[in-house]
Design a protein around this motif. Structure first.
Motif, PDB file in Angstrom:
ATOM      1  N   MET A   1      85.539 -14.077  33.753  1.00 34.38           N
ATOM      2  CA  MET A   1      84.648 -13.264  32.912  1.00 34.38           C
ATOM      3  C   MET A   1      85.162 -13.045  31.481  1.00 34.38           C
ATOM      4  SD  MET A   1      84.046 -10.050  31.686  1.00 34.38           S
ATOM      5  CE  MET A   1      84.970  -8.814  32.563  1.00 34.38           C
TER       6      MET A   1
ATOM      7  N   GLY B   1      91.516  -6.229  19.090  1.00 36.04           N
ATOM      8  CA  GLY B   1      91.945  -6.383  20.482  1.00 36.04           C
ATOM      9  C   GLY B   1      92.471  -7.797  20.680  1.00 36.04           C
TER      10      GLY B   1
ATOM     11  N   VAL C   1      90.146 -11.011  26.135  1.00 41.82           N
ATOM     12  CA  VAL C   1      89.043 -11.622  25.383  1.00 41.82           C
ATOM     13  C   VAL C   1      89.525 -12.073  24.005  1.00 41.82           C
ATOM     14  CG1 VAL C   1      86.762 -11.218  24.354  1.00 41.82           C
ATOM     15  CG2 VAL C   1      87.301 -10.242  26.599  1.00 41.82           C
ATOM     16  N   GLY C   2      90.166 -11.157  23.280  1.00 42.86           N
ATOM     17  CA  GLY C   2      90.533 -11.425  21.884  1.00 42.86           C
ATOM     18  C   GLY C   2      91.456 -12.618  21.723  1.00 42.86           C
TER      19      GLY C   2
ATOM     20  N   LYS D   1     103.223  -7.768  19.731  1.00 42.17           N
ATOM     21  CA  LYS D   1     101.929  -8.436  19.957  1.00 42.17           C
ATOM     22  C   LYS D   1     101.519  -9.252  18.732  1.00 42.17           C
ATOM     23  CE  LYS D   1      99.987  -5.516  23.564  1.00 42.17           C
ATOM     24  NZ  LYS D   1      98.870  -4.704  24.049  1.00 42.17           N
TER      25      LYS D   1
ATOM     26  N   ASN E   1      86.181  -5.808  19.404  1.00 40.63           N
ATOM     27  CA  ASN E   1      86.489  -5.353  20.760  1.00 40.63           C
ATOM     28  C   ASN E   1      86.797  -3.866  20.815  1.00 40.63           C
ATOM     29  OD1 ASN E   1      86.392  -7.754  22.371  1.00 40.63           O
ATOM     30  ND2 ASN E   1      88.227  -8.466  21.304  1.00 40.63           N
TER      31      ASN E   1
ATOM     32  N   ALA F   1      84.022  -1.614  22.508  1.00 37.03           N
ATOM     33  CA  ALA F   1      84.460  -0.534  21.606  1.00 37.03           C
ATOM     34  C   ALA F   1      85.479   0.331  22.352  1.00 37.03           C
ATOM     35  CB  ALA F   1      83.263   0.294  21.151  1.00 37.03           C
ATOM     36  N   ILE F   2      86.578  -0.303  22.745  1.00 37.20           N
ATOM     37  CA  ILE F   2      87.517   0.394  23.640  1.00 37.20           C
ATOM     38  C   ILE F   2      88.054   1.689  23.039  1.00 37.20           C
ATOM     39  CG2 ILE F   2      89.610  -0.899  22.956  1.00 37.20           C
ATOM     40  CD1 ILE F   2      90.313  -0.865  26.023  1.00 37.20           C
ATOM     41  N   SER F   3      88.099   1.778  21.704  1.00 36.12           N
ATOM     42  CA  SER F   3      88.631   3.011  21.098  1.00 36.12           C
ATOM     43  C   SER F   3      87.724   4.208  21.391  1.00 36.12           C
ATOM     44  CB  SER F   3      88.790   2.842  19.582  1.00 36.12           C
ATOM     45  OG  SER F   3      87.522   2.835  18.946  1.00 36.12           O
TER      46      SER F   3
ATOM     47  N   TYR G   1      85.825   4.536  24.461  1.00 36.28           N
ATOM     48  CA  TYR G   1      85.412   4.648  25.874  1.00 36.28           C
ATOM     49  C   TYR G   1      85.815   5.963  26.545  1.00 36.28           C
ATOM     50  CZ  TYR G   1      84.312  -0.399  25.823  1.00 36.28           C
ATOM     51  OH  TYR G   1      83.798  -1.638  25.541  1.00 36.28           O
TER      52      TYR G   1
ATOM     53  N   MET H   1      76.505  -8.282  22.620  1.00 39.31           N
ATOM     54  CA  MET H   1      76.416  -9.327  23.646  1.00 39.31           C
ATOM     55  C   MET H   1      76.888  -8.805  25.000  1.00 39.31           C
ATOM     56  SD  MET H   1      79.769 -11.725  23.619  1.00 39.31           S
ATOM     57  CE  MET H   1      79.190 -12.392  25.142  1.00 39.31           C
ATOM     58  N   VAL H   2      76.314  -9.347  26.062  1.00 39.50           N
ATOM     59  CA  VAL H   2      76.774  -9.056  27.427  1.00 39.50           C
ATOM     60  C   VAL H   2      76.986 -10.397  28.107  1.00 39.50           C
ATOM     61  CG1 VAL H   2      76.161  -8.040  29.655  1.00 39.50           C
ATOM     62  CG2 VAL H   2      75.568  -6.829  27.557  1.00 39.50           C
TER      63      VAL H   2
ATOM     64  N   LEU I   1      95.283  -0.453  30.186  1.00 39.70           N
ATOM     65  CA  LEU I   1      94.214  -0.994  29.344  1.00 39.70           C
ATOM     66  C   LEU I   1      94.091  -0.188  28.059  1.00 39.70           C
ATOM     67  CD1 LEU I   1      91.411  -1.496  32.011  1.00 39.70           C
ATOM     68  CD2 LEU I   1      92.521  -3.323  30.730  1.00 39.70           C
ATOM     69  N   PHE I   2      94.310   1.105  28.184  1.00 39.39           N
ATOM     70  CA  PHE I   2      94.074   2.007  27.050  1.00 39.39           C
ATOM     71  C   PHE I   2      95.349   2.283  26.257  1.00 39.39           C
ATOM     72  CE2 PHE I   2      90.785   2.476  30.198  1.00 39.39           C
ATOM     73  CZ  PHE I   2      89.655   2.261  29.416  1.00 39.39           C
TER      74      PHE I   2
ATOM     75  N   GLY J   1      97.642   0.009  25.998  1.00 41.05           N
ATOM     76  CA  GLY J   1      98.017  -1.294  25.453  1.00 41.05           C
ATOM     77  C   GLY J   1      99.336  -1.797  26.035  1.00 41.05           C
TER      78      GLY J   1
ATOM     79  N   GLY K   1      98.230  -9.689  27.633  1.00 37.15           N
ATOM     80  CA  GLY K   1      97.177 -10.599  28.100  1.00 37.15           C
ATOM     81  C   GLY K   1      96.267  -9.935  29.104  1.00 37.15           C
TER      82      GLY K   1
HETATM   83  N1  LIG Z   1      80.287  -7.456  26.171  1.00 28.30           N
HETATM   84  C1  LIG Z   1      80.805  -8.031  27.230  1.00 28.30           C
HETATM   85  O1  LIG Z   1      80.147  -8.729  27.985  1.00 28.30           O
HETATM   86  C2  LIG Z   1      82.264  -7.816  27.484  1.00 28.30           C
HETATM   87  C3  LIG Z   1      82.937  -8.531  28.487  1.00 28.30           C
HETATM   88  C4  LIG Z   1      84.316  -8.339  28.635  1.00 28.30           C
HETATM   89  C5  LIG Z   1      84.975  -7.432  27.828  1.00 28.30           C
HETATM   90  N2  LIG Z   1      84.275  -6.731  26.888  1.00 28.30           N
HETATM   91  C6  LIG Z   1      84.943  -5.802  25.989  1.00 28.30           C
HETATM   92  O2  LIG Z   1      85.894  -6.530  25.242  1.00 28.30           O
HETATM   93  C7  LIG Z   1      86.966  -5.663  24.872  1.00 28.30           C
HETATM   94  C8  LIG Z   1      88.301  -6.312  25.258  1.00 28.30           C
HETATM   95  O3  LIG Z   1      88.333  -6.456  26.663  1.00 28.30           O
HETATM   96  P1  LIG Z   1      89.573  -7.181  27.365  1.00 28.30           P
HETATM   97  O4  LIG Z   1      89.229  -7.441  28.760  1.00 28.30           O
HETATM   98  O5  LIG Z   1      90.027  -8.285  26.500  1.00 28.30           O
HETATM   99  O6  LIG Z   1      90.668  -6.021  27.339  1.00 28.30           O
HETATM  100  P2  LIG Z   1      92.160  -6.173  26.877  1.00 28.30           P
HETATM  101  O7  LIG Z   1      92.126  -6.545  25.432  1.00 28.30           O
HETATM  102  O8  LIG Z   1      92.855  -7.105  27.755  1.00 28.30           O
HETATM  103  O9  LIG Z   1      92.752  -4.707  27.038  1.00 28.30           O
HETATM  104  C9  LIG Z   1      92.405  -3.694  26.187  1.00 28.30           C
HETATM  105  C10 LIG Z   1      93.240  -3.689  24.895  1.00 28.30           C
HETATM  106  O10 LIG Z   1      92.594  -2.853  23.961  1.00 28.30           O
HETATM  107  C11 LIG Z   1      93.549  -2.369  23.044  1.00 28.30           C
HETATM  108  N3  LIG Z   1      93.229  -0.977  22.753  1.00 28.30           N
HETATM  109  C12 LIG Z   1      93.224   0.063  23.624  1.00 28.30           C
HETATM  110  N4  LIG Z   1      92.870   1.196  22.988  1.00 28.30           N
HETATM  111  C13 LIG Z   1      92.652   0.856  21.688  1.00 28.30           C
HETATM  112  C14 LIG Z   1      92.269   1.588  20.532  1.00 28.30           C
HETATM  113  N5  LIG Z   1      92.032   2.904  20.586  1.00 28.30           N
HETATM  114  N6  LIG Z   1      92.134   0.933  19.358  1.00 28.30           N
HETATM  115  C15 LIG Z   1      92.380  -0.404  19.277  1.00 28.30           C
HETATM  116  N7  LIG Z   1      92.743  -1.157  20.345  1.00 28.30           N
HETATM  117  C16 LIG Z   1      92.877  -0.528  21.541  1.00 28.30           C
HETATM  118  C17 LIG Z   1      94.913  -2.520  23.698  1.00 28.30           C
HETATM  119  O11 LIG Z   1      95.641  -3.491  22.949  1.00 28.30           O
HETATM  120  P3  LIG Z   1      96.631  -3.068  21.755  1.00 28.30           P
HETATM  121  O12 LIG Z   1      97.992  -3.027  22.338  1.00 28.30           O
HETATM  122  O13 LIG Z   1      96.430  -4.137  20.750  1.00 28.30           O
HETATM  123  O14 LIG Z   1      96.175  -1.702  21.296  1.00 28.30           O
HETATM  124  C18 LIG Z   1      94.619  -3.094  25.076  1.00 28.30           C
HETATM  125  O15 LIG Z   1      95.557  -4.042  25.480  1.00 28.30           O
HETATM  126  C19 LIG Z   1      86.697  -4.334  25.540  1.00 28.30           C
HETATM  127  O16 LIG Z   1      86.079  -3.482  24.611  1.00 28.30           O
HETATM  128  C20 LIG Z   1      85.727  -4.689  26.648  1.00 28.30           C
HETATM  129  O17 LIG Z   1      84.933  -3.610  27.029  1.00 28.30           O
HETATM  130  C21 LIG Z   1      82.947  -6.918  26.727  1.00 28.30           C
END
Ligand SMILES: NC(=O)c1ccc[n+]([C@@H]2O[C@H](COP(=O)([O-])OP(=O)(O)OC[C@H]3O[C@@H](n4cnc5c(N)ncnc54)[C@H](OP(=O)(O)O)[C@@H]3O)[C@@H](O)[C@H]2O)c1
Length: 336
Positions: A127, A152, A157-158, A181, A220, A244-246, A248, A273-274, A318-319, A321, A325
């Motif tokens: 995913m 992110g 994802v990033g 990182k 992200n 928009a994890i900041s 949530y 996007m979803v 997750l939050f 950090g 990966g």
């Molecule tokens: N639209 C969709 O279909 C879809 C699908 C999958 C994921 N997403 C979204 O994509 C984003 C990334 O998901 P992921 O699975 O790749 O997660 P991830 O990046 O593996 O984990 C979350 C990362 O967010 C960073 N973070 C946490 N709090 C933060 C803040 N306040 N400000 C800035 N960065 C922060 C942290 O990295 P740092 O150490 O760099 O802070 C953490 O490692 C999320 O927002 C998720 O909801 C959307």
């Protein structure tokens, strides 16, 4: 017995340990047309936080008393008249945070662990990887030579977004928390530059690394970082709203961007996007990404923690950090 993680209450702000309870039930038997899957790994994703809110979204919330929704991968251990899967098949789907699941197989895919290990199929080939692929190519519509900014950037994802943009000939700048990182982005993943949002001004960093502005911003995190990116768009820029994890765990309303008029001035677009909307293309995308991985052009990193009992502690990473990966929880050792 089957250990299951049950949603016990709707959290306000950051979920505490009492948000879930662990229960044990007998391992299910497959009913007619069903298979039973033994889970080895579950995926921990920021979206899980949103699924706990009783709010209208792209998917219904997890009900109180239900097994916590999660992507999963495991082995089929029992079959009762199923025409698609056999005992021993490795399959991935939405099995939830539990050790075993009985299912009719809808939404599950068989995968080949000779090509990639199980955790990669819930990360880069699953995913989050699909989100990156369709988000940057179909929504971001990147072109060779584009300046791409991704937040992110060291996450599941990033990190894939940035690498795909490099493969497509873009200049890529990542935003991530902490020097380690940022170093990883540039030295291991080949990003052109990285901005450490925990220790430097994002606004100043964008100005330095994108002196002529941004063509594509893959968001992200939302909040102040989205606002900083909006301030430096190029004409016809595209902003991909992926997450928009900041925001949530906010107890206050979500903080929207104040620099949105930059979209008008620059004839730019901002599109949400979803990933589920792109399900028909998953197979092809996974083949392309698998090819890039074999060629050494796309790196995949999973950070694996162990034990369903440690779900809450792991989820918090997750939050904070505090992970590298894709965050994965091992539920049952492979081979058991
Ligand atoms: N639209 C969709 O279909 C879809 C699908 C999958 C994921 N997403 C979204 O994509 C984003 C990334 O998901 P992921 O699975 O790749 O997660 P991830 O990046 O593996 O984990 C979350 C990362 O967010 C960073 N973070 C946490 N709090 C933060 C803040 N306040 N400000 C800035 N960065 C922060 C942290 O990295 P740092 O150490 O760099 O802070 C953490 O490692 C999320 O927002 C998720 O909801 C959307």
């Amino acid at each position: 017995m089957n250990k299951q993680l049950i949603l016990a209450k709707r959290p306000i702000g950051m979920p505490d340990a009492d948000t879930w309870t662990l229960q044990s039930t007998p391992v299910p038997e497959p009913q007619a047309g069903e298979v039973v899957i033994q889970h080895h790994y579950v995926s921990l994703d920021p979206a899980m936080r949103g699924w706990m809110n009783d709010a209208r979204s792209y998917i219904p919330p997890v009900a109180i008393g239900d097994v916590m929704r999660a992507g999963s991968i495991g082995k089929v251990i029992a079959v009762n008249g199923h025409d698609q899967f056999q005992v021993g098949d490795v399959v991935t789907g939405w099995g939830g945070v539990q050790q075993y699941v009985a299912t009719n197989g809808e939404g599950y895919y068989k995968v080949d662990t000779n090509l990639a290990p199980m955790p990669t199929y819930i990360g880069t080939l699953g995913m989050p990887g699909m989100t990156a692929y369709f988000g940057i190519l179909e929504v971001g519509k990147i072109q060779e030579g584009d300046v791409v900014l991704v937040s992110g950037a060291a996450g599941a994802v990033g990190s894939v977004v940035g690498q795909i943009a490099k493969i497509k000939g873009c200049r890529v700048i990542g935003i991530a928390g902490g020097p380690e990182k940022c170093q990883y982005l540039v030295e291991e993943l080949g990003f052109d530059a990285a901005i450490d949002y925990k220790n430097e001004s994002v606004k100043a960093g964008i100005k330095t690394h994108c002196p002529k502005g941004i063509d594509v911003y893959f968001d992200n995190v939302g909040g102040d970082i989205l606002d900083a990116a909006l301030a430096r768009l190029r004409r016809h820029a595209r902003i991909v709203i992926c997450g928009a994890i900041s925001q949530y765990n906010n107890t206050e309303p979500v903080k929207g961007p104040s620099n949105y008029l930059s979209l008008l001035v620059n004839r730019a677009t901002m599109q949400g996007m979803v990933v589920m909307d792109y399900a028909k293309g998953y197979r092809e995308a996974a083949m392309q990404m698998g090819q890039w991985m074999m060629e050494g052009r796309l790196k995949s990193k999973e950070d694996i923690y162990e034990g369903i009992e440690n779900f809450h502690e792991t989820f918090q990473r997750l939050f904070s950090g505090d992970k590298k990966g894709k965050l994965v929880l091992k539920i049952i050792e492979e081979g058991q």
